[in-house]
Every structure is written in structure tokens, then in C-alpha cells.
Design a protein around this motif. Structure first.
Motif, short mmCIF file in Angstrom:
data_model
loop_
_atom_site.label_atom_id
_atom_site.label_comp_id
_atom_site.label_asym_id
_atom_site.label_seq_id
_atom_site.Cartn_x
_atom_site.Cartn_y
_atom_site.Cartn_z
N GLY A 32 -10.78 7.45 10.11
CA GLY A 32 -11.25 7.56 11.49
C GLY A 32 -10.60 6.55 12.42
N GLY A 33 -9.36 6.19 12.14
CA GLY A 33 -8.65 5.23 12.97
C GLY A 33 -7.67 4.44 12.13
N ASN A 34 -6.98 3.49 12.76
CA ASN A 34 -5.95 2.73 12.07
C ASN A 34 -6.49 1.42 11.48
OD1 ASN A 34 -3.26 2.50 11.21
ND2 ASN A 34 -2.72 1.20 12.94
N LYS A 35 -7.81 1.26 11.49
CA LYS A 35 -8.42 0.05 10.94
C LYS A 35 -9.39 0.43 9.83
CE LYS A 35 -7.93 -2.74 15.15
NZ LYS A 35 -8.62 -3.56 16.17
N SER A 36 -8.98 0.14 8.61
CA SER A 36 -9.82 0.42 7.43
C SER A 36 -10.40 -0.89 6.92
CB SER A 36 -8.97 1.09 6.35
OG SER A 36 -7.80 0.33 6.08
N PRO A 37 -11.46 -0.83 6.10
CA PRO A 37 -12.06 -2.06 5.57
C PRO A 37 -11.05 -2.91 4.80
CG PRO A 37 -13.49 -0.18 5.17
CD PRO A 37 -12.19 0.37 5.69
N GLN A 38 -10.85 -4.14 5.25
CA GLN A 38 -9.89 -5.06 4.63
C GLN A 38 -8.48 -4.46 4.55
OE1 GLN A 38 -11.64 -6.18 0.86
NE2 GLN A 38 -13.24 -7.41 1.84
N ASN B 233 0.83 -1.21 0.00
CA ASN B 233 0.00 0.00 0.00
C ASN B 233 0.86 1.26 0.00
OD1 ASN B 233 -2.39 -1.45 0.01
ND2 ASN B 233 -2.66 -1.35 2.22
N SER B 234 1.91 1.27 0.82
CA SER B 234 2.77 2.45 0.91
C SER B 234 3.57 2.66 -0.37
CB SER B 234 3.72 2.31 2.11
OG SER B 234 3.02 2.42 3.33
N LEU B 235 4.08 1.57 -0.95
CA LEU B 235 4.85 1.70 -2.19
C LEU B 235 3.97 2.19 -3.33
CD1 LEU B 235 7.03 -1.54 -1.99
CD2 LEU B 235 7.85 0.81 -1.84
N ARG B 236 2.75 1.67 -3.40
CA ARG B 236 1.82 2.10 -4.45
C ARG B 236 1.47 3.57 -4.27
NH1 ARG B 236 -4.14 -0.54 -4.76
NH2 ARG B 236 -4.09 0.26 -2.63
N TYR B 237 1.18 3.97 -3.05
CA TYR B 237 0.85 5.37 -2.75
C TYR B 237 2.03 6.28 -3.10
CZ TYR B 237 -0.02 9.53 0.11
OH TYR B 237 -0.16 10.83 0.56
N GLY C 58 -6.49 0.91 3.69
CA GLY C 58 -5.80 2.16 4.00
C GLY C 58 -4.64 1.99 4.95
N LEU C 59 -4.23 0.73 5.20
CA LEU C 59 -3.14 0.48 6.14
C LEU C 59 -1.80 0.74 5.46
CD1 LEU C 59 -2.28 -0.62 8.94
CD2 LEU C 59 -2.17 -2.89 7.89
N THR C 60 -1.02 1.66 6.00
CA THR C 60 0.33 1.94 5.49
C THR C 60 1.35 1.23 6.36
OG1 THR C 60 0.62 3.92 6.85
CG2 THR C 60 -0.47 4.21 4.72
#
Length: 297
Positions: free
Chosen positions: A238-244, A69-73, A247-249
Motif C-alpha cells: 500500500g505504498g513505498n514504505k513497508s515495516p522496517q 532485498n532485490s537480489l534475494r527476490y 519490502g523496499l526494492t
């Protein structure tokens, strides 16, 4: 007192604040993290476990998801936050348009960088709400598109993060490029015009080569900023837990393991690997840009 006026001691006294700051806030924490990455840290108990945390890390599916996720972003922000601010800087630096309007535009573009990420994250979360009355859904509704659950889908969630990055950092990068453009001697452009170069040729053969140091700098800090992104995602979801975990980096994963799960040894291993990845990317792009190449005399 004699030491203060010593010409030999003066240079060391001037760099002493930097050395102390570097040691206390960078070198010592880095060394401590490397040591902790080889430990299993429990309340009132520290156990040396060698490379077990790294072995566990490389077999951790969630770690690779966060890293991806971070590399793609980061890659997508580079594609957006290098050319767009550069074009805007060229337009602002041109002789076209009113100087007052340009000054207002520069101020307006820089204001997002001064805005609290927490406040901005809450506003963008409301903008990208799945409600039909949310701003983004109202905009696409004009074109007959049904409301979208922006933050519950991978691609639309990534798009939301990229829009936040564009809003926040376009003005900053534009200022860097503008400073680089204003340092280019006007004689280069005059010589190019005499040789019959068009505006596009002047941009390719004069502007871009002269802007190379600025571009390298912006790319370097953009790589670090992309890989270190955390608070924007945290506030948007709204926190560090996103759906599946869409959004986790990687920094969010470090925060989850170190703060939420209290697994400091494992979190330190994640941090060390992250540092190695960032250094590898930046050193590679610096080498490819020719920064380490000795110029022939």
C-alpha cells in the motif's frame, strides 16, 4: 522519391525507426542519467559534484538493504520461475491429456499476465491481511495455525511477493518454454527411443540441450524483471514504505530518492549502479552458458 527505391538506402530506412526509438527512449535517457549522477540538482540550480553521489551511495545502509532485498527476490524467483514453468510446459507438450483441456489450461495460466498489477496488488494485499478472516489466514487456520501478520515479517513478506510473482509470470515463462519445445525436431526423440533412452534420459539429453537458447533467454529476462520489480511491492504494501523496509526494492529506493525526496542526482546514481549490476549478472550468466564461446570447426 528516388531515395525510397534505392537498394543501398532501403536497409537504413528499415532500421531507422528502431534507431530513433533506441536513441530517444534508451540512449539519451541513459546518457542524461549518467551526467545527472554527477550533479546535485536543486530548484533552478545544478551543481557538479563529481563522484560524491557514488561515495555517498556506497556508505548508505538503506541502499544496501534495498539492493539485498532485490537480489534475494531475484535469486528466489529464478529458482521458482525456471523449473516450474518448464515442467508445466513439458506436461502440456506431452501426448498425455485432452488437447481441449490443455488449451484451457494454457489460457488460464496466461491470463494473470494480462491483469493489471494495481488490481492484483490490492487483491493480494487483502489475501495476505493479518485479519483472521483473510484468505491466507483461513487456509493456514485449517491446519490449526494461528493468524500470521504476513506483511509485517521479513520472511512471510518475501513469501507473499514470491507468490505474486509465481501467479503473474508462471504462465508467461511456460509459453516461452512451450514454444521452445515445439521447435525441437521429433527425429531427436525417435533416435533416442531407438537407442533405448528412457523418458527421463530423453529429457536430460535431448530436451534440455535443445532448450538451452530458450532457457538463457528466460533467465535473462527474469533477472531483469526481478531486479526491476517495484509495482508489485508498492501495491502489496500500500505504498513505498513497508515495516522496517522489508519490502523496499532497489527500484523502490530509486523512486523514494528521486520522486519522494526530489534528490534527482542521487537517484540517478542509484539507477546507474542498478544498470551495472543487472548487466554484470546477465553478462556473467551468458558467459557461463557458453553464449560467447566460439564453436570449434
Amino acid at each position: 522519391m528516388r531515395l525510397l527505391y534505392s537498394q543501398k538506402a532501403a536497409p537504413y530506412l528499415f532500421i531507422l525507426p528502431f534507431i530513433i526509438t533506441f536513441g530517444v527512449f534508451w540512449a539519451f535517457p541513459l546518457g542524461r542519467s549518467i551526467i545527472m549522477s554527477g550533479q546535485n540538482i536543486l530548484p533552478n540550480q545544478v551543481e557538479n559534484i563529481g563522484l560524491d553521489n557514488y561515495t555517498r551511495l556506497f556508505g548508505d545502509r538503506l541502499f544496501w538493504l534495498a539492493m539485498g532485498n532485490s537480489l534475494r527476490y531475484t535469486a528466489l524467483t529464478l529458482l521458482l520461475l525456471i523449473p516450474i514453468p518448464l515442467v508445466l510446459a513439458v506436461l502440456v507438450n506431452s501426448k498425455i491429456g485432452s488437447p481441449k483441456i490443455k488449451a484451457i489450461f494454457k489460457s488460464a495460466m496466461f491470463i494473470p499476465a494480462l491483469t493489471s498489477v494495481v488490481v492484483a496488488g490490492i487483491v493480494f494485499r487483502l489475501m495476505f491481511s493479518e485479519s483472521s478472516t483473510a484468505l491466507m489466514n483461513q487456509i493456514i487456520g485449517v491446519f490449526g495455525v494461528d493468524p500470521v501478520k504476513w506483511l509485517k515479517n521479513d520472511l512471510t513478506g518475501l513469501a507473499a511477493l514470491l507468490i505474486v510473482a509465481l501467479w503473474r509470470w508462471t504462465g508467461v515463462n511456460m509459453m516461452y518454454f512451450l514454444a521452445g519445445l515445439q521447435s525441437i525436431a521429433i527425429e531427436y526423440y525417435e533416435a533416442a527411443r531407438i537407442d533405448g533412452a528412457t523418458r527421463w534420459q530423453q529429457f536430460i539429453y535431448v530436451t534440455l540441450p535443445q532448450l538451452k537458447p530458450t532457457i538463457i533467454y528466460v533467465v535473462t529476462i527474469s533477472v531483469y524483471g526481478g531486479m526491476a520489480m517495484f509495482l508489485e511491492s508498492f501495491m502489496l504494501y500500500g505504498g513505498n514504505k513497508s515495516p522496517q523496509n522489508i519490502g523496499l526494492t532497489i527500484v523502490g529506493y530509486l523512486y523514494r530518492k528521486g520522486v519522494e525526496d526530489n534528490d534527482l542526482g542521487y537517484a540517478s546514481a542509484v539507477g546507474v549502479v542498478l544498470l551495472v549490476v543487472i548487466l554484470t549478472i546477465n553478462l556473467t550468466q551468458l558467459a557461463l552458458s557458453g553464449l560467447f564461446r566460439k564453436e570449434a570447426r
